[in-house]
Design a protein around this motif. Sequence first.
Motif, short mmCIF file in Angstrom:
data_model
loop_
_atom_site.label_atom_id
_atom_site.label_comp_id
_atom_site.label_asym_id
_atom_site.label_seq_id
_atom_site.Cartn_x
_atom_site.Cartn_y
_atom_site.Cartn_z
N CYS A 233 0.84 -1.19 0.00
CA CYS A 233 0.00 0.00 0.00
C CYS A 233 0.88 1.24 0.00
N GLU A 235 1.06 3.63 2.09
CA GLU A 235 1.64 3.97 3.38
C GLU A 235 2.97 3.26 3.62
N GLY A 256 -3.50 -3.45 -0.56
CA GLY A 256 -3.38 -3.37 0.89
C GLY A 256 -2.51 -4.49 1.41
N ASP A 459 -5.42 1.09 10.17
CA ASP A 459 -6.64 1.81 9.79
C ASP A 459 -7.44 0.88 8.89
N ARG A 462 -9.14 2.21 5.74
CA ARG A 462 -8.22 2.46 4.64
C ARG A 462 -7.83 1.17 3.93
N GLN A 463 -7.57 0.12 4.71
CA GLN A 463 -7.20 -1.16 4.10
C GLN A 463 -8.35 -1.75 3.29
N LYS A 465 -10.61 -0.06 1.78
CA LYS A 465 -10.77 0.76 0.58
C LYS A 465 -9.84 0.29 -0.53
N TYR A 466 -8.66 -0.20 -0.16
CA TYR A 466 -7.76 -0.75 -1.18
C TYR A 466 -8.44 -1.90 -1.93
#
Length: 481
Positions: A233, A235, A256, A459, A462-463, A465-466
């Motif tokens: 990802c 991040e 992710g 999060d 967020r993961q 959403k990937y």
Amino acid sequence: MEEAAAGAGAGAALEVVVFPWLAFGHMLSFLELSKRLAARGHAVAFLSTPRNLARLPPVPPHLSPRLRFVSLPLPRVDGLPEGAESTADVPPDKIELLKKAMDGLAAPLAAFLADAVAAGRRPDWIVHDFCHHWVPPIAGGHGVPCAVFIIVYATFMAFLGPRSANAEHPRAATEDFAVAPRWIPFPSTIAYRRRSEAEWIAAAFRANASGVSDMDRVWRLFERCRLAIYRSCDEVEPGMFALLADLFQQPVVPAGILLPAVIADGDGERPETLRWLDNQPAKSVIYVALGSEAPLTPGILHELALGLELAGVRFLWALRRPSGMFSAAIDAVTDDDLLPAGFEERTRGRGLVHTGWVPQVAALAHGATGAFLTHCGWGSTIESFASGHPLVMLPFVLDQPLVARDMAERGIGVEVARDEGDGSFDRDGVAAAVRRVTVDEEGKALASNAMKLREVLMDQGRQEKYIDDLVEHLRRYRGCC
């Protein structure tokens, strides 16, 4: 995950075939991706060989209706041990023959696709691994597009580069792999530092017993696939996916980190390793695991053991010995010979060596665990992210040295000191690295940096959403290949 399933109604359900390489790190990563797709209402067919499918962990019951397992018989290849179906079943020098056997799955795959099309269930996608260069032509004959799923460190693929970049900037000598490639447009120290590391990656560019070099497999795949998916990802690897899209000239989608869930004990007996951890002080134990495929020797194991003893810290060592994989030298000795004489007696009370299966995610998540001595395989590194542990790093092959360099630059881990030529290390180097991470003042900063990364990566929204973005890409690019 249950909430994600509710979003499946945003579009028609997809029919996805996943087809991993015959290594458990790959199969488990593909299984995690499969579970997330199934949780969103998509139908997934997971292809592998009979023995491998039997060894996979069970799928949650609520996903079973949408996730089916399809067995493809692995053909016999001269020189491959009887019953060998994964890299855990063969020594390192036989993996090339396993790739040759894998290539023999072309006909069973073609038959599977023909049957699916005849039954009115033409797959929307085949998501396959790095070595399946023969899949896109077969899939294309049935009108099915392909996506490659890369489960190693994405930066590793940028280091390897596309065929065109290697043609423009050829690398022939071992020394060429000891520096960042010229197509990396920003300052980078990511490279194979030691001669033993560089020699391994240089060999990937040469043909092997399968008849095809690993790099030629990768290049053929990327030239035929419509989409590249990565287990990573932004991040973790900021800016890397835009670079990969530019280098390989295709859409790139991070999926992710696909962290596996910690499985509850249920009604079964709690594993011995977790019960042992239950009796240790908080954050006092370093968990030690070098994966199932590290090219270990008795000498390596002895120096590692004596280094742990010299460090004087508490440790839980998951010493796996899969059939055949540790090398001929280690297969010739008994389990009692794997460790120095008297080692377990001298460390009893503060250390536990377990040669069976260890629930690694649960061990890392346990409150008694405070650090991780790892080979820096990408799957294990991702699992360490979830627990926020600083790392003692002992990389061997593949992307592992590059992962170790990056984690050191981020201030998350310390590499064990090694010879710059052959990569050897000794007990003093192990003890020094372990103490730097677990005892010395430096370890507090390493642990703080690891926890900061954990806070970002955990999060869950967020993961998820990937995965949602990946599904949208699969919808957008499906159709005629």
